[in-house]
Design an enzyme around this catalytic site. Structure first.
Site, short mmCIF file in Angstrom:
data_model
loop_
_atom_site.label_atom_id
_atom_site.label_comp_id
_atom_site.label_asym_id
_atom_site.label_seq_id
_atom_site.Cartn_x
_atom_site.Cartn_y
_atom_site.Cartn_z
N ASP A 87 0.83 -1.22 0.00
CA ASP A 87 0.00 0.00 0.00
C ASP A 87 0.86 1.26 0.00
OD1 ASP A 87 0.79 -0.73 2.70
OD2 ASP A 87 -0.53 0.86 3.41
N GLU A 148 0.10 -0.99 5.68
CA GLU A 148 1.23 -0.59 6.53
C GLU A 148 1.09 0.86 6.94
OE1 GLU A 148 5.16 0.94 7.71
OE2 GLU A 148 3.91 1.64 6.07
ZN ZN Z 1 6.74 2.60 3.82
#
Ligand code: ZN
Length: 388
Positions: A87, A148
Site C-alpha cells: 500500500d 502498513e
Molecule cells: Zn513505507
C-alpha cells in the site's frame, strides 16, 4: 566462535537495470492506497508464480498479505524473509510519472509511491536474477504486507505460524542505499474525552463547564514535542463545541507518545494522564482516556550477527553502511516483536509521503544489487554457536 558466513567479494551483480525500472514503473502506475491492494496483489502474485514461488494470499478481513515462498536449491541453509508493503499513502489517483535515465518522480499532484514500491521492485528483480542464473540459495519467504501506512495493519495480522524464517529484511526506509535501521520507538496513541456541562453562553454561562477551556488547560500544561533524545509527544487532533452561543459540553483530544525507552514512555504517559485528570477534577469536568499501543520498540545490538552480516554485504557491494535509529515505526517493529530478527533497509527512496517523492535510478539498482548479494551470502550465514 565467529559467525561462519563467507562473503562473495565480487563482481558486478547481474541486475537487469531496464527490467528493474520497468517493474518499478509498472508498480507505481497501479493505484494501491491502504486496504485497496487487490490489483497490485494480483500483479505481484502472477509475477511471483512465474518465478516459481508458492503463493499464499492471507486474508485478514480489511485486506490481505501476500506470502510467497521461493524454495531453496541448497540444503542446510536458514530461510530468509524479505518484506515490503503493497500500500501507499494518498494522493495517488491519476499519478503521472516523470522518468528519465537518472531519476523517477511524480509530477507533484500525487505521491510517487516509491514507498514502498521501490522495495517490491527490488525484491522482484532479486528473484528474477537468482532464477535466471540458477544461483544457489536457501528458502526465501517473501512477505508483502498491506495497510502498513494505516497502523501496520497487515503485519499485525500476519499469520506468523506459517513463517519459518527467524531473520528478515524489511525494505522500507528512505534515504541512500546502505541505511540500516536497527531501532524504532514504541508508539502509543490516546484519546481524551472531556465532558463538561452545556449552558447558554449569553443567559447563564455560570451554569456551564467549558470542555474546550478544560482541554486548553490540559494541553498547555502537559509536555509536548521532544521530551528527550528518546521520547516525543504530540497532540494531533482536537475537536469540540457545537455553537458560539453554547458553553461547550464535550471536547476530544487525540495525542500520541513515542519512546525508545520503556520507562521514560511510562513516566511521560503517567504524567500526561494524571495532569489531565487533576485539571478536569479542579474544573468539575469528567475525563475518559483510552490508549492503544500501535507498536512496540525494538533495538538490534551492534554485535548482532545478522547486523554484522548485513554490514558486510553492503561493503562487499562497495556501499558504505549507515546504521541508524528511526523515529517512526514500520513492519520491522511487528516482526521483531514476534521474534524475527529484522533489519529495515533503505531502498533509496527520497522525500516519501510528499508530492516531491523521487528515487534515483542508480539507487533503485544499488538497492537491488545489495539485496541480491544478501540473498546469495545468506546461504552461508550461520549465527554464532550454530553447527555448520
Ligand atoms: Zn513505507
Amino acid at each position: 566462535m565467529q559467525s561462519g558466513y563467507t562473503i562473495t567479494m565480487s563482481a558486478a551483480n547481474p541486475i537487469n537495470r531496464d527490467r528493474l525500472v520497468q517493474t518499478f514503473l509498472d508498480l507505481v502506475r497501479i493505484n494501491s492506497p491502504s486496504f485497496a491492494e487487490g490489483e497490485i496483489g494480483s500483479f505481484l502474485a502472477e509475477r511471483l508464480q512465474g518465478l516459481g514461488c508458492e503463493i499464499n494470499k492471507q486474508d485478514y478481513g480489511r485486506s490481505f498479505n501476500l506470502i510467497a515462498v521461493k524454495k531453496g536449491n541448497r540444503p542446510g541453509c536458514l530461510p530468509l524473509m524479505l518484506s515490503g508493503h503493497m500500500d501507499t499513502v494518498e494522493p495517488t489517483v491519476g499519478i503521472v510519472v516523470q522518468a528519465d535515465d537518472s531519476i523517477i518522480r511524480s509530477t507533484g499532484a500525487t505521491v510517487l509511491g516509491a514507498d514502498d514500491k521501490s522495495a517490491l521492485a527490488q525484491i522482484m528483480e532479486t528473484l528474477e536474477v537468482i532464477t535466471e542464473n540458477g544461483m544457489s540459495h536457501g528458502d526465501i519467504e517473501i512477505v508483502l504486507s498491506s495497510g502498513e501506512e494505516k497502523g501496520l495493519e497487515g503485519a499485525r495480522n500476519l499469520a506468523f505460524e506459517g513463517i519459518r524464517s527467524s531473520h528478515s529484511l524489511v525494505l522500507d526506509s528512505s534515504g541512500p542505499v546502505g541505511g540500516i535501521v536497527v531501532g524504532a520507538p514504541t508508539h502509543i496513541t490516546y484519546e481524551m474525552t472531556i465532558t463538561g456541562r452545556a449552558a447558554h453562553a449569553g443567559i447563564e454561562p455560570e451554569k456551564g463547564i467549558s470542555a474546550i477551556r478544560a482541554a486548553a488547560r490540559v494541553i498547555s500544561e502537559i509536555p509536548d514535542g521532544r521530551i528527550d533524545a528518546d521520547t516525543t509527544a504530540n497532540i494531533g487532533i482536537i475537536s469540540g463545541g457545537t455553537a458560539t452561543n453554547v458553553v461547550p459540553r464535550k471536547t476530544v483530544i487525540h495525542g500520541e507518545l513515542r519512546s525508545h525507552d520503556a520507562e521514560t514512555l511510562q513516566r511521560t504517559k503517567d504524567g500526561i494522564f494524571s495532569t489531565a485528570h487533576r485539571i478536569c477534577g479542579e474544573l468539575g469536568a469528567r475525563i475518559d482516556i483510552t490508549e492503544q499501543e500501535e507498536y512496540r520498540a525494538f533495538r538490534i545490538s551492534g554485535s548482532n550477527p545478522f547486523l554484522l552480516f548485513m554490514i558486510n554485504v553492503f561493503r562487499a557491494c562497495g556501499i558504505e553502511p549507515a546504521v541508524t535509529i528511526s523515529g517512526g515505526g514500520s513492519d520491522a517493529n511487528i516482526y521483531n516483536q514476534r521474534g524475527i530478527t529484522t533489519l529495515n533497509l533503505s531502498t533509496g527512496m527520497q522525500k516519501v509521503h510528499s508530492g516531491e517523492e523521487f528515487i534515483m535510478v542508480e539507487d533503485l539498482c544499488k538497492g537491488a544489487e545489495a539485496l541480491l548479494q544478501a540473498v546469495k551470502d545468506f546461504a552461508g550465514f550461520r549465527p554464532s554457536g550454530m553447527a555448520r
